[in-house]
Design a protein around this motif. Structure first.
Motif, PDB file in Angstrom:
ATOM      1  N   ALA A  99      -0.816   2.483   2.966  1.00 60.99           N
ATOM      2  CA  ALA A  99       0.104   2.726   4.006  1.00 60.99           C
ATOM      3  C   ALA A  99       0.397   1.035   4.467  1.00 60.99           C
ATOM      4  CB  ALA A  99      -0.302   3.460   5.252  1.00 60.99           C
ATOM      5  N   VAL A 119       2.304  11.260   5.377  1.00 58.04           N
ATOM      6  CA  VAL A 119       1.386  11.783   4.436  1.00 58.04           C
ATOM      7  C   VAL A 119       1.723  13.117   4.059  1.00 58.04           C
ATOM      8  CG1 VAL A 119      -0.787  12.093   3.668  1.00 58.04           C
ATOM      9  CG2 VAL A 119      -0.149   9.850   4.995  1.00 58.04           C
ATOM     10  N   LEU A 132      -3.189  10.029   0.540  1.00 55.28           N
ATOM     11  CA  LEU A 132      -2.516   8.731   1.043  1.00 55.28           C
ATOM     12  C   LEU A 132      -3.171   7.680   0.022  1.00 55.28           C
ATOM     13  CD1 LEU A 132      -0.783   6.973   2.794  1.00 55.28           C
ATOM     14  CD2 LEU A 132      -2.817   6.558   3.968  1.00 55.28           C
ATOM     15  N   LEU A 190       2.623   8.241  10.355  1.00 56.96           N
ATOM     16  CA  LEU A 190       1.820   8.042   9.234  1.00 56.96           C
ATOM     17  C   LEU A 190       1.449   9.493   8.809  1.00 56.96           C
ATOM     18  CD1 LEU A 190       0.744   6.441   6.928  1.00 56.96           C
ATOM     19  CD2 LEU A 190      -1.464   6.383   8.521  1.00 56.96           C
ATOM     20  N   VAL A 226       3.121   4.926   1.776  1.00 59.48           N
ATOM     21  CA  VAL A 226       4.012   4.841   3.069  1.00 59.48           C
ATOM     22  C   VAL A 226       4.214   3.259   3.336  1.00 59.48           C
ATOM     23  CG1 VAL A 226       4.534   5.459   5.527  1.00 59.48           C
ATOM     24  CG2 VAL A 226       2.934   7.022   3.759  1.00 59.48           C
TER      25      VAL A 226
END
Length: 165
Positions: free
Chosen positions: A49, A41, A46, A37, A12
């Motif tokens: 980020a 996700v 994840l 976030l 991300v």
């Protein structure tokens, strides 16, 4: 192109400046980065980020950067450039693009949180590399070419109670 599934590895990348200005001009509110976030996700794995921020010596700036880290973002900070004519410049387009290209070999999906049309070519490149490009931004301030080049577009205006503080 692949659909969303729980085993997907996701990166991300958040253009904090772009989202901040859009949220302020459209709603006079701030982004809820925790919710952003979580939605990006979307129950997947994840991998990274990263939030790209600008240091402009504004009040509460450092606590904002720390809050992003507490949420789980790695923050990349760039100082604003001031020119002799009084103009200012600060953007992370090249840095975000380089990170996305570097991460492409390690993830299945890259979620770009920005409305900047400069990233449309990046989305096209990621897809060519076998990576699913997704975008989260405010549709009314997102470049049409960016929406067209992404596999999934989440309009933050569609759920302001969730995405804005």
């Amino acid at each position: 192109m692949t659909d969303v599934h729980p085993g997907q590895r996701v990166a991300v990348l958040v253009d904090a400046q772009n989202l901040y200005h859009s949220a302020q001009s459209l709603h006079s509110r701030n982004i809820d980065y925790g919710e952003l976030l979580d939605a990006a996700v979307n129950d997947r794995q994840l991998t990274r980020a990263i939030s790209y921020v600008i240091r402009a010596d504004a009040p509460d700036e450092e606590s904002f950067f720390e809050a992003l880290e507490d949420i789980g973002f790695e923050t990349k900070i760039k100082d604003i450039k001031r020119f002799p004519d009084g103009s200012k410049k600060a953007d992370w387009d090249v840095g975000m693009s380089l990170d996305a290209v570097t991460l492409a070999n390690h993830v299945d999906t890259i979620v770009l949180c920005t409305g900047d049309g400069d990233f449309s070519r990046l989305c096209s490149h990621l897809r060519h590399e076998g990576v699913r490009p997704e975008v989260m931004a405010f549709e009314s301030s997102t470049a049409e070419e960016l929406i067209e080049e992404t596999d999934s577009f989440v309009d933050l205006d569609g759920d302001t109670d969730r995405f804005l503080l």
